[in-house]
Design a protein around this motif. Sequence first.
Motif, PDB file in Angstrom:
ATOM      1  N   PRO A  22       0.831  -1.218   0.000  1.00  9.43           N
ATOM      2  CA  PRO A  22       0.000   0.000   0.000  1.00  9.43           C
ATOM      3  C   PRO A  22       0.861   1.263   0.000  1.00  9.43           C
ATOM      4  O   PRO A  22       1.978   1.268   0.515  1.00  9.43           O
ATOM      5  N   PHE A  23       0.306   2.314  -0.576  1.00 12.29           N
ATOM      6  CA  PHE A  23       0.991   3.612  -0.632  1.00 12.29           C
ATOM      7  C   PHE A  23       1.027   4.247   0.757  1.00 12.29           C
ATOM      8  O   PHE A  23       0.048   4.197   1.492  1.00 12.29           O
ATOM      9  N   ARG A  24       2.165   4.794   1.117  1.00 14.22           N
ATOM     10  CA  ARG A  24       2.309   5.465   2.415  1.00 14.22           C
ATOM     11  C   ARG A  24       2.607   6.947   2.197  1.00 14.22           C
ATOM     12  O   ARG A  24       3.559   7.305   1.492  1.00 14.22           O
ATOM     13  N   LEU A  25       1.799   7.793   2.799  1.00 14.92           N
ATOM     14  CA  LEU A  25       2.011   9.238   2.700  1.00 14.92           C
ATOM     15  C   LEU A  25       3.039   9.660   3.745  1.00 14.92           C
ATOM     16  O   LEU A  25       2.840   9.452   4.943  1.00 14.92           O
ATOM     17  N   ARG A  26       4.149  10.213   3.284  1.00  9.58           N
ATOM     18  CA  ARG A  26       5.208  10.666   4.190  1.00  9.58           C
ATOM     19  C   ARG A  26       5.188  12.201   4.229  1.00  9.58           C
ATOM     20  O   ARG A  26       5.168  12.847   3.189  1.00  9.58           O
ATOM     21  N   TYR A  27       5.231  12.712   5.428  1.00  5.07           N
ATOM     22  CA  TYR A  27       5.074  14.153   5.614  1.00  5.07           C
ATOM     23  C   TYR A  27       6.433  14.855   5.608  1.00  5.07           C
ATOM     24  O   TYR A  27       7.459  14.292   6.028  1.00  5.07           O
ATOM     25  N   ALA A  28       6.420  16.097   5.145  1.00  6.94           N
ATOM     26  CA  ALA A  28       7.650  16.879   5.041  1.00  6.94           C
ATOM     27  C   ALA A  28       8.212  17.174   6.421  1.00  6.94           C
ATOM     28  O   ALA A  28       7.466  17.424   7.379  1.00  6.94           O
ATOM     29  N   SER A  29       9.538  17.122   6.534  1.00  7.98           N
ATOM     30  CA  SER A  29      10.183  17.415   7.823  1.00  7.98           C
ATOM     31  C   SER A  29       9.965  18.869   8.222  1.00  7.98           C
ATOM     32  O   SER A  29       9.908  19.201   9.403  1.00  7.98           O
ATOM     33  N   THR A  30       9.837  19.734   7.208  1.00  5.06           N
ATOM     34  CA  THR A  30       9.523  21.139   7.456  1.00  5.06           C
ATOM     35  C   THR A  30       8.144  21.425   6.871  1.00  5.06           C
ATOM     36  O   THR A  30       7.998  21.519   5.654  1.00  5.06           O
ATOM     37  N   PRO A  31       7.107  21.521   7.706  1.00  5.61           N
ATOM     38  CA  PRO A  31       5.738  21.729   7.198  1.00  5.61           C
ATOM     39  C   PRO A  31       5.641  23.051   6.421  1.00  5.61           C
ATOM     40  O   PRO A  31       6.441  23.962   6.647  1.00  5.61           O
ATOM     41  N   PRO A  32       4.644  23.132   5.537  1.00  5.38           N
ATOM     42  CA  PRO A  32       3.593  22.137   5.303  1.00  5.38           C
ATOM     43  C   PRO A  32       3.947  21.134   4.199  1.00  5.38           C
ATOM     44  O   PRO A  32       4.780  21.411   3.349  1.00  5.38           O
ATOM     45  N   THR A  33       3.289  19.972   4.250  1.00  2.10           N
ATOM     46  CA  THR A  33       3.351  19.012   3.159  1.00  2.10           C
ATOM     47  C   THR A  33       2.347  19.467   2.096  1.00  2.10           C
ATOM     48  O   THR A  33       1.163  19.595   2.382  1.00  2.10           O
ATOM     49  N   VAL A  34       2.837  19.741   0.900  1.00  6.21           N
ATOM     50  CA  VAL A  34       2.000  20.303  -0.164  1.00  6.21           C
ATOM     51  C   VAL A  34       1.543  19.193  -1.107  1.00  6.21           C
ATOM     52  O   VAL A  34       2.378  18.440  -1.636  1.00  6.21           O
ATOM     53  N   ILE A  35       0.230  19.099  -1.299  1.00  9.86           N
ATOM     54  CA  ILE A  35      -0.359  18.079  -2.176  1.00  9.86           C
ATOM     55  C   ILE A  35      -1.154  18.778  -3.268  1.00  9.86           C
ATOM     56  O   ILE A  35      -2.032  19.594  -2.982  1.00  9.86           O
ATOM     57  N   LEU A  36      -0.845  18.456  -4.515  1.00  7.20           N
ATOM     58  CA  LEU A  36      -1.566  19.028  -5.655  1.00  7.20           C
ATOM     59  C   LEU A  36      -2.454  17.952  -6.266  1.00  7.20           C
ATOM     60  O   LEU A  36      -2.002  16.828  -6.514  1.00  7.20           O
ATOM     61  N   LEU A  37      -3.711  18.291  -6.509  1.00 10.32           N
ATOM     62  CA  LEU A  37      -4.652  17.370  -7.158  1.00 10.32           C
ATOM     63  C   LEU A  37      -4.898  17.826  -8.587  1.00 10.32           C
ATOM     64  O   LEU A  37      -5.202  18.997  -8.830  1.00 10.32           O
ATOM     65  N   ALA A  38      -4.760  16.892  -9.531  1.00 13.73           N
ATOM     66  CA  ALA A  38      -4.994  17.187 -10.944  1.00 13.73           C
ATOM     67  C   ALA A  38      -5.949  16.145 -11.515  1.00 13.73           C
ATOM     68  O   ALA A  38      -6.146  15.079 -10.928  1.00 13.73           O
ATOM     69  N   GLY A  39      -6.535  16.460 -12.666  1.00 16.03           N
ATOM     70  CA  GLY A  39      -7.447  15.514 -13.295  1.00 16.03           C
ATOM     71  C   GLY A  39      -8.424  16.216 -14.204  1.00 16.03           C
ATOM     72  O   GLY A  39      -8.490  17.449 -14.251  1.00 16.03           O
ATOM     73  N   LEU A  40      -9.190  15.432 -14.943  1.00 14.59           N
ATOM     74  CA  LEU A  40     -10.182  15.988 -15.846  1.00 14.59           C
ATOM     75  C   LEU A  40     -11.401  16.487 -15.080  1.00 14.59           C
ATOM     76  O   LEU A  40     -11.623  16.122 -13.921  1.00 14.59           O
TER      77      LEU A  40
END
Length: 443
Positions: A90-108
Amino acid sequence: MFETLSGRLDGALGRLRRKSRLTQRDVDEALAEIRVALLEADVAVRVVDTILARVEEAAVGAMASASLTPGQQVVKAVHDELLRVLGGEPFRLRYASTPPTVILLAGLQGVGKTTAAAKLALAQLREGRSPLLVAADLQRPGAIEQLRILGERAGVAVVSDGDDPVTVARHGVAEARRLGRDVVIVDTAGRLAIDEALMREVQMVSEAIDPHYRFLVVDAMVGQESVRVAQAFDERLSISAVILTKLDGDARGGAALSVREVVGKPIAFASVGEKLEDFEPFYPDRMASRILGMGDVLSLIERAESTMDHEVAQRGVDRLRQGRFDLNDLLEQMRQVRRLGPLKGVLAMLPGVPKELRNQDIDDAELTRIEAMISSMTREERSNPTMIDASRRARIARGSGTQPAQVAALLKQFRDVHKVLRQAGVGAPSATKRRKPPRRKRK
């Protein structure tokens, strides 16, 4: 989802399970059925060929094996190959040592990207994180307002300051740092189809904020088209993983079985319902088991732990044991069970459930009618259903939009259940053994 595929595979592999020895004809027939099942599920042809080649190799080995259960070896081979195609670990989300963890969502456009952003934010919030949503979709009318409404329901703030997507995204990340938020989720614009303007815009946003993760949101009902979409986005963005939406719908499963194998990117999360809470990590081993009709007890337990009130559930068990379980308790427990989601989905997670029962078109509206009838009763009537006469049944029926006969049927079913429980000794007072008088000693 996967119902047709699961049914087809169950038929092909079920015959092999019953074989004490395998012949080449048995293997050829099973492989042909598996091929048809995968192609009907809209799995990419190259993925189908890969799966069949490895399963055939395992089947040939099983034919030469001295094992008494060669069919089980083939079933295991199919399970292992599905697990590999779905991603293995399974995929594991790892957080940035220096916040914030930036997540970009893309798609149609239309794949459920904005809703997925809110669901992901709620999931992060429940894990103890402090997320912030950024509405950078300035193309679709109402997209910003939609995310604000969803964010309010999830309890997550939404920002969208700026005249262009790049400015909005940059300001959102800066605002997250200022507010001390440790996760930023940026919702970008989509199009009805892939075009250069869309790709250029999302690429500029990505370059501006340099996200830790670039998640591509894919509609699970699209099938092989999702593979082409994933390849196009990956070429421009180098996506990190995929979020599958509408996994609870009447999808054939091709997207889940094709994206990981063709694009080489894992599936990170899956949207399994319409509610914001219906969002969970994607576990390849559990999905492989569900496809083969082996159930998914772990996901069911996790869902129960996260949605059900344990005190309410325990109170129902205690009252049942004490013989005091009434319609008030039934209503309370029904509402608990409905939090788990559609009954058909719950049955699919249980191992050993017959295929005929799993494939039944279970109408959750019946639970709604029962809940309406019980809710139309007074608390005294729920505690003592024997007091409900014809006039009361008529009043309850009017209040719940049902017929008096349906109310009578519900009360009869409840009485019958109580009768069976009493016969089984549940809730019945324990009988005390009478002591025999001591025998007198003879003189």
